[in-house]
Design an enzyme around this catalytic site. Sequence first.
Site, short mmCIF file in Angstrom:
data_model
loop_
_atom_site.label_atom_id
_atom_site.label_comp_id
_atom_site.label_asym_id
_atom_site.label_seq_id
_atom_site.Cartn_x
_atom_site.Cartn_y
_atom_site.Cartn_z
N GLY A 7 0.85 -1.20 0.00
CA GLY A 7 0.00 0.00 0.00
C GLY A 7 0.88 1.24 0.00
N ALA A 8 0.91 1.93 -1.17
CA ALA A 8 1.77 3.11 -1.32
C ALA A 8 0.92 4.37 -1.32
CB ALA A 8 2.58 3.00 -2.62
N GLY A 9 0.09 4.51 -0.28
CA GLY A 9 -0.82 5.67 -0.22
C GLY A 9 -0.29 6.77 0.67
N TYR A 10 -1.22 7.54 1.23
CA TYR A 10 -0.87 8.68 2.08
C TYR A 10 -0.13 8.24 3.33
CZ TYR A 10 -3.51 11.99 -0.72
OH TYR A 10 -3.93 12.79 -1.75
N SER A 126 -2.70 -0.25 8.60
CA SER A 126 -4.04 0.26 8.28
C SER A 126 -4.87 0.37 9.55
CB SER A 126 -4.78 -0.72 7.36
OG SER A 126 -4.12 -0.86 6.13
N LYS A 215 -6.60 3.11 18.21
CA LYS A 215 -6.56 3.95 17.01
C LYS A 215 -7.96 4.52 16.71
CE LYS A 215 -5.68 5.92 13.23
NZ LYS A 215 -4.95 7.17 13.13
N CYS A 271 -10.50 9.76 7.26
CA CYS A 271 -10.57 8.85 8.40
C CYS A 271 -11.57 9.17 9.50
CB CYS A 271 -9.17 8.69 8.99
SG CYS A 271 -8.09 7.83 7.84
N GLN A 273 -14.65 10.40 9.76
CA GLN A 273 -16.01 9.87 9.59
C GLN A 273 -15.99 8.34 9.51
OE1 GLN A 273 -18.91 11.82 7.02
NE2 GLN A 273 -19.08 9.89 5.93
P1 NAD Z 1 -4.71 5.16 0.29
O1 NAD Z 1 -5.98 4.84 -0.38
O2 NAD Z 1 -4.03 6.48 0.00
O3 NAD Z 1 -3.63 4.02 -0.04
C1 NAD Z 1 -3.90 2.65 0.03
C2 NAD Z 1 -3.14 1.94 -1.10
O4 NAD Z 1 -3.28 0.53 -0.93
C3 NAD Z 1 -3.67 2.26 -2.49
O5 NAD Z 1 -2.64 2.84 -3.27
C4 NAD Z 1 -4.11 0.89 -3.04
O6 NAD Z 1 -3.86 0.73 -4.43
C5 NAD Z 1 -3.27 -0.06 -2.22
N1 NAD Z 1 -3.81 -1.41 -2.18
C6 NAD Z 1 -5.08 -1.82 -1.91
N2 NAD Z 1 -5.17 -3.16 -1.96
C7 NAD Z 1 -3.94 -3.63 -2.27
C8 NAD Z 1 -3.39 -4.92 -2.46
N3 NAD Z 1 -4.16 -6.01 -2.32
N4 NAD Z 1 -2.09 -5.04 -2.79
C9 NAD Z 1 -1.31 -3.94 -2.94
N5 NAD Z 1 -1.77 -2.68 -2.76
C10 NAD Z 1 -3.07 -2.53 -2.43
O7 NAD Z 1 -4.96 5.02 1.85
P2 NAD Z 1 -4.19 5.77 3.04
O8 NAD Z 1 -4.74 7.14 3.24
O9 NAD Z 1 -2.72 5.60 2.87
O10 NAD Z 1 -4.69 4.90 4.27
C11 NAD Z 1 -4.25 3.57 4.46
C12 NAD Z 1 -4.70 3.10 5.83
O11 NAD Z 1 -4.10 3.94 6.84
C13 NAD Z 1 -6.21 3.21 6.08
O12 NAD Z 1 -6.61 2.13 6.88
C14 NAD Z 1 -6.36 4.51 6.86
O13 NAD Z 1 -7.49 4.49 7.70
C15 NAD Z 1 -5.10 4.53 7.67
N6 NAD Z 1 -4.62 5.87 8.06
C16 NAD Z 1 -4.65 6.90 7.17
C17 NAD Z 1 -4.14 8.15 7.52
C18 NAD Z 1 -4.13 9.31 6.57
O14 NAD Z 1 -3.75 10.39 6.98
N7 NAD Z 1 -4.52 9.15 5.32
C19 NAD Z 1 -3.58 8.33 8.79
C20 NAD Z 1 -3.57 7.25 9.69
C21 NAD Z 1 -4.09 6.02 9.30
C1 UGA Z 2 -6.52 12.73 11.58
C2 UGA Z 2 -5.83 12.63 12.95
O1 UGA Z 2 -5.48 13.93 13.40
C3 UGA Z 2 -4.57 11.76 12.85
O2 UGA Z 2 -4.00 11.59 14.14
C4 UGA Z 2 -4.94 10.40 12.27
O3 UGA Z 2 -3.78 9.60 12.10
C5 UGA Z 2 -5.62 10.58 10.92
O4 UGA Z 2 -6.80 11.43 11.09
C6 UGA Z 2 -6.11 9.30 10.32
O5 UGA Z 2 -6.32 8.34 11.00
O6 UGA Z 2 -6.31 9.36 9.10
P1 UGA Z 2 -6.14 14.16 9.37
O7 UGA Z 2 -7.52 13.72 9.05
O8 UGA Z 2 -5.08 13.96 8.37
O9 UGA Z 2 -5.63 13.42 10.71
O10 UGA Z 2 -6.12 15.71 9.74
P2 UGA Z 2 -6.64 16.52 11.03
O11 UGA Z 2 -5.66 17.59 11.31
O12 UGA Z 2 -7.01 15.65 12.14
O13 UGA Z 2 -7.96 17.23 10.47
C7 UGA Z 2 -9.12 16.49 10.16
C8 UGA Z 2 -10.26 17.46 9.84
O14 UGA Z 2 -10.68 18.16 11.00
C9 UGA Z 2 -9.87 18.53 8.82
O15 UGA Z 2 -10.95 18.75 7.95
C10 UGA Z 2 -9.61 19.75 9.68
O16 UGA Z 2 -9.79 20.95 9.00
C11 UGA Z 2 -10.65 19.56 10.77
N1 UGA Z 2 -10.31 20.24 12.04
C12 UGA Z 2 -9.21 19.89 12.73
C13 UGA Z 2 -11.17 21.20 12.54
O17 UGA Z 2 -12.20 21.54 11.94
N2 UGA Z 2 -10.86 21.80 13.74
C14 UGA Z 2 -9.75 21.47 14.45
O18 UGA Z 2 -9.54 22.05 15.54
C15 UGA Z 2 -8.90 20.49 13.93
#
Ligand code: NAD
Ligand code: UGA
Length: 464
Positions: A7-10, A126, A215, A271, A273
Site C-alpha cells: 500500500g503506497a498511499g498517504y 491500516s 486507534k 478517516c 467519519q
Molecule cells: P490510500 O488509499 O491512499 O492508499 C492505500 C493503497 O493501498 C492504495 O494505493 C491501493 O492501491 C493499495 N492497495 C489496496 N489493496 C492492495 C493490495 N491487495 N495489494 C497492494 N496494494 C493494495 O490510503 P491511506 O490514506 O494511505 O490509508 C491507508 C490506511 O491507513 C487506512 O486504513 C487509513 O485508515 C489509515 N490511516 C490513514 C491516515 C491518513 O492520513 N490518510 C492516517 C492514519 C491512518
Molecule cells: C486525523 C488525525 O489527526 C490523525 O492523528 C490520524 O492519524 C488521521 O486522522 C487518520 O487516522 O487518518 P487528518 O484527518 O489527516 O488526521 O487531519 P486533522 O488535522 O485531524 O484534520 C481532520 C479534519 O478536522 C480537517 O478537515 C480539519 O480541517 C478539521 N479540524 C481539525 C477542525 O475543523 N478543527 C480542528 O480544531 C482540527
Amino acid sequence: MRICCIGAGYVGGPTMAMIAAKCPHVRVDVVDLNSERIAAWNSKDLPVYEPGLDDIVSQARGKNLFFSTEVRQAIHESDIVFVSVNTPTKTYGIGADRAADLRHVEAVARTIAETADRPKIIVEKSTIPVRTAEVIQTILKNNGMGLNHQVLSNPEFLAEGTAIRDLSSPDRILIGGEANDEGHRAVETLAGVYATWVPRERIITTNLWSSELSKLVANAFLAQRISSINSISALCEATGADVDEVARAIGTDSRIGSKFLKASVGFGGSCFQKDVLNLTYLCGHFGLPEVSAYWEQVIQMNEWQKRRFTSQVLKALFNTVCGKRIGIWGFAFKKDTNDTRESPAIGVCRQLLAERAKLAIYDPKVSAAQIRADLGLPPNDTSVEICTSAEAAADQSHAVLVLTEWDEFREVDFTAVHARMMKPAWLFDGRNVLDHELLRQTGFRVRAIGKDPSPSTSHSSWTA
Ligand code: NAD
Ligand code: UGA
C-alpha cells in the site's frame, strides 16, 4: 533487515520514506497494485503533496527505498511486512455505510500466506476494527505453509499536512502484540526499528486488541472535540459570544487542552467519519446500542454544521443563488494537502450546485480533474469553473466562501477583490482565518463560524 509495505498511499509512502531515511541500514520496499501511483512515487511529481516529503524521498529513493508493483517478490524477501492498504467504509451488504470494508486487508493476508516461505512479522498499519489481527492470523494459519507468523498492530497517528513532522517526532508509537515469548520478541524487533529515532519512553506496547481499538478511539475523541466546538459555534452566533474566545478560555484549562478546538465548516478527511462510523458499528455489533448512539452524534453534528453553513449562504443571498457566481476558496479537506477525501467543500459545493449556483473554485494544490470528479460533474458541465487564483475565483462573484484554511488567503488584496465583486459583496469564512473587522471596513458583508452575525447590534438577553 528488510522491510516491505503493501500500500503506497498517504500512509504507506511517507511512513516508509521516514523509516528508510532514519534507518539507512534497512532496505525498504513499498509496493502497490496501482502502477500509476508507483510510477508517480518514482517520478519528481509524488502522488502525495506533503510539506517536506520530497526531500525525505529524494534522500533515500534508489538507495534503501524502492517503489514497485512487485508485491510477491517484496513479501518474499522481507522480514517485516507492513499492511497499509485502504480500509474504507463498506458501501454494500451488511454494515453498509458503517462497517469497515476489509477486503483489501484480507486479500493482502492471503497473498502473504501464499508467498511467505519463512516466518515473518506482519504489521497492521491500516486502521482496522478491533480483533482484525485474529482474522489475519486465521488466514495465515489456514492458507500458508504451516509457518508461525507474528501479527502486530502498529496504528499510524500522522495527520496529513504535518505528516513529516508527525513521523519524525511522534507523540507516541503504539505497538500491540501477542502476550507470549514470540509476540514479545516480534514487538521488540519492531520497537527496535522505531527506536533508531524515537525515544524509548514514547514507544508504548500493549496487547493486540488495545492497540487496534486505541486507534479508532483516538480518532473518535479528536472528531468529538471538533463536533463539540462546532455545536457551541451555533450557540455563539445566537448569543453574541465568540467561539474562538470561548475555545481559548476553555483550552487554557490544562485538563481540556487547546488543540482541536478550532470551529469550522465541518471536519473532513478520509478517516474521522470512517473511523467513528466503524466505532458505532462495532458498538452495535457487541450489543451496546447506547454507546453506538453516543458516537453517532459526532457524525450527525458534523453533517448539520455543513448544512447550516450552506443555509446561511443561501439566506444571505436573498434565498436564491440560482445563476449567481460564487467563489470557493479551498477544496482540500485541510491546508497543506492535496487530499479531498470527505472534504467539507464537496458537500457545500454540491448543495450550492443543487440550488443552481455557478461555482468558481480555486485550490492551490487540488487538480481540476479531482475537483470535477469529486463533484460528479459531467464532461459538458458549465456550472463550475476551476480558477488558477483566489482573485480569479472572486471576480464577479456575489460571495466568496473560505472552505480550506490555506495561508495564502490571508495575503489577498481584499480592496482589489472587493472592487471586482458583485454588490453586496459577501465573505463567508468557514475556517475563521481572515480579519473580519478589516473585511467589514473594506466593504464586505461577513459571516463566520461562531461569530456574531451583526456585531454592531446588541443581543437581547434570553431572560428578557
Ligand atoms: P490510500 O488509499 O491512499 O492508499 C492505500 C493503497 O493501498 C492504495 O494505493 C491501493 O492501491 C493499495 N492497495 C489496496 N489493496 C492492495 C493490495 N491487495 N495489494 C497492494 N496494494 C493494495 O490510503 P491511506 O490514506 O494511505 O490509508 C491507508 C490506511 O491507513 C487506512 O486504513 C487509513 O485508515 C489509515 N490511516 C490513514 C491516515 C491518513 O492520513 N490518510 C492516517 C492514519 C491512518
Ligand atoms: C486525523 C488525525 O489527526 C490523525 O492523528 C490520524 O492519524 C488521521 O486522522 C487518520 O487516522 O487518518 P487528518 O484527518 O489527516 O488526521 O487531519 P486533522 O488535522 O485531524 O484534520 C481532520 C479534519 O478536522 C480537517 O478537515 C480539519 O480541517 C478539521 N479540524 C481539525 C477542525 O475543523 N478543527 C480542528 O480544531 C482540527
